[in-house]
Design an enzyme around this catalytic site. Sequence first.
Site: not given
Ligand code: BV8
Ligand code: ZN
Length: 239
Positions: A98, A115, A145, A183
Amino acid sequence: MFEQVSDKLRKSEKIVFVTGAGISQESGIPTFRGKDGLWRKYDAMQLATIDAFYSNPKLVWEWYEERRRNILSAKPNPGHVAISELQKHKEVHVLTQNIDGLHQRAGSKSVYELHGSIITIKCTACSFKDKIESSFSEIPPTCKCGSILRPDVVWFGEALPQDVWQGAIQQASTCDTMIVVGTSLAVSPANLLPVYAKQNGATMIEVNPEQTMMSETMDLSLRVSSAKALPEIIDIVTK
Ligand code: BV8
Ligand code: ZN
């Protein structure tokens, strides 16, 4: 709820939490993939990317400004507070996906922001970086800048901050209990952290109303909300 793991929890020396958007859902912050849907008509996956930012910085900034307003007016919920309470009794580290800063606002220490943070803003060109909690009069905001500023978050396709990521791996690999909260574990590499803990023989607990990709590998999956389940953990550990 926790009968089968309560004595392991009490005996646990080091507890590591991996948290996602679900833990902030009861603070009124929509999750990414949940039914509340984060952004009305756009796909968050399309907006949280470096390409989207450079092709339409105004649109991406409007999205972040709306989220910043919501996050800055949100309050930590009993789930966040329970984790910070637990830190008074046990060694506890929080590895969060988060960007809302609610763990820290609930008083938690040792929070790894995998993140980044929506509160911190940085320059796309120079080394300017600062916590900015006011809203911006002009969108996209510009740096002294002259370049545009961006939220200090990790976009899809961007690497996680190396020091934070290495620290998170270290914590996940050396804990005896891991609690995965709110998550979907859909995003890598953060979704590897429970694998490291499992490999290290940690007791694995999941708190999520829905099934996740790693539910089968959990010792206990609690299909309840975090605001309900986490205060119960405090009661068990501190009794
Ligand atoms: C990287 C910040 C390499 C921004 C976020 C195919 C194509 C392209 C890329 C990829 C691909 N396959 C894999 C990738 C890599 C990609 C990735 O994983 N994509 C996925 C979607 C397939 N990852 C990346 O790109 C990462 N970087 O790999 O870099 C690299 C290495 C070296 C050099 C250069 C590059 C970067 C990933 C970070 C992206 N940024 N956020 C913003 O927030 O605006 S990710 C975003 O998703 C948020 O951070 C969020 O937290 C995160 C994960 O989602 P969750 O937190 O799990 O949230 P979600 O809604 O999914 O689930 C919520 C859960 O809560 C549910 O299960 C629900 O049931 C539950 N819930 C609901 N209510 C409750 C509850 N639980 C408890 N109590 C409740 N009340
Ligand atoms: Zn600057």
